[in-house]
Design a protein around this motif. Structure first.
Motif, PDB file in Angstrom:
ATOM      1  N   GLU A  39       0.859  -1.278   0.006  1.00  0.00           N
ATOM      2  CA  GLU A  39       0.068   0.085   0.007  1.00  0.00           C
ATOM      3  C   GLU A  39       1.123   1.163   0.024  1.00  0.00           C
TER       4      GLU A  39
ATOM      5  N   ARG B 210       2.061   1.709  -3.576  1.00  0.00           N
ATOM      6  CA  ARG B 210       1.231   2.345  -4.433  1.00  0.00           C
ATOM      7  C   ARG B 210       0.722   3.610  -4.165  1.00  0.00           C
TER       8      ARG B 210
ATOM      9  N   HIS C 122      -0.699  -3.137  -9.816  1.00  0.00           N
ATOM     10  CA  HIS C 122      -1.227  -2.045  -9.780  1.00  0.00           C
ATOM     11  C   HIS C 122      -0.429  -0.825 -10.738  1.00  0.00           C
TER      12      HIS C 122
END
Length: 352
Positions: A106, A109, A138
């Motif tokens: 996360e 990203r 992603h």
């Protein structure tokens, strides 16, 4: 001492193809069974790698010796075998995002969404091939600067066997001024340049130096400005940093490149936390520094302190998970130049 990147690949293409086929067609446990005698063979007959493992483990646990040392070292080799299996799985696209723990996916990203690209410092600890799953799914712009020549057969084999292209890679011994400028453009667009910061770079040969000179002359003739990051990334310059109670040579190139590109600098690691046929991997991605604030007059000082901080950061990670540090050569005496060594063809193949 032979430079780590000059160590030749061992193992035939046929043997490697067989192992990859077993992993992809039959699964994890048949692969482990087939890999076990191969690792025993490497462990017993490949002295360079075994002695390097002994030395590393005794630095962490000086009391190790005799049977315990041999058992611990063989476990080190077995972890390397697991990493090979994970590499095949990663290239095959078989590692789901649900297998990745920690906030790393996360955080990476989010940095990409904010457009905060930069240099990502990594090391040969854990299994960074798993990170490919994050980049692919992603749509994160990741490009790796690697030493791949010594593992070329294995990388080509994985591409053929899986039918999937490898992640974007640039051989660091082939960086040109134009390549360096492209890296700067990538970072400015929010992309990331991944570079290992724990191995002395390959010293340029006479042919390499001639090629670099021609490249610079060609760019100058065309009116473009040669970018100094090129020489930074491929430079054999090293700095000895304290690492597990003794100075060890670390490459200055990644930090010189970061200083010259003036960008965010991050660290990234991926550790296998759970074994078995369905492993889990802890991914950590964190800000390390920001070279945009570094003035030209302070570059050398920043590079030195940043390198020592990175060495301490890596040491802490290695001590937590020692058997996942895959440097099967004398790390503390990495040669900045290549010399002959009769045992130089006897180290196991390692990922770049």
């Amino acid at each position: 001492m032979t430079h780590w990147a000059r160590l030749s690949e061992t193992g035939s293409t046929t043997g490697m193809r067989l192992m990859v086929t077993i992993r992809r067609r039959l699964g994890a446990w048949p692969f482990r069974i087939a890999l076990f005698p191969v690792l025993v063979w490497y462990f017993l007959l490949r002295g360079v790698a075994r002695r390097a493992s002994f030395d590393f483990l005794k630095r962490l646990e000086p009391e190790l010796g005799g049977v315990r040392l041999w058992a611990r070292s063989f476990a080190h080799f077995m972890q390397f075998g697991e990493a090979i299996m994970d590499k095949v799985s990663a290239w095959s696209g078989e590692i789901p995002l649900s297998s990745l723990t920690g906030t790393g996916p996360e955080d990476l990203r989010d940095a990409a969404l904010r457009g905060e690209g930069g240099i990502i410092l990594v090391a040969h600890h854990g299994n960074l091939d798993v990170i490919n799953a994050i980049g692919e799914r992603h749509d994160i712009d990741l490009c790796a600067l690697v030493h791949t020549r010594h593992a070329e057969k294995f990388n080509q084999l994985l591409e053929q066997a899986t039918g999937r292209k490898p992640p974007q890679m640039i051989e660091v011994s082939e960086i040109t001024p134009a390549t360096a400028m492209a890296l700067g453009d990538r970072v400015n667009r929010g992309g990331f340049v991944v570079i290992a910061a724990d191995r002395v770079p390959i010293p340029p040969t006479a042919d390499d130096a001639k090629a670099d000179t021609n490249s610079v002359e060609a760019n100058t003739a065309e009116g473009s400005r040669p970018a100094s990051p090129a020489s930074a990334a491929a430079s054999p310059r090293v700095l000895h940093c304290d690492f597990i109670d003794q100075p060890a040579p670390f490459p200055q190139g990644p930090f010189m490149l970061a200083a010259l590109l003036r960008c965010h600098v991050y660290t990234l690691s991926c550790i296998r936390e759970q074994g078995g046929a369905h492993p889990r991997f802890r991914v950590d991605f964190a800000p390390f520094d920001d070279s945009r604030a570094v003035k030209r007059s302070g570059r050398e000082a920043w590079i030195q302190q940043a390198m020592q901080r990175h060495a301490r950061h890596l040491e802490a990670r290695v001590k937590r998970h020692p058997l996942q540090w895959f440097n099967f050569f004398d790390f503390w005496h990495q040669a900045p130049d290549s010399t002959s060594n009769p045992d130089s063809a006897s180290a196991p193949k390692q990922d770049a």
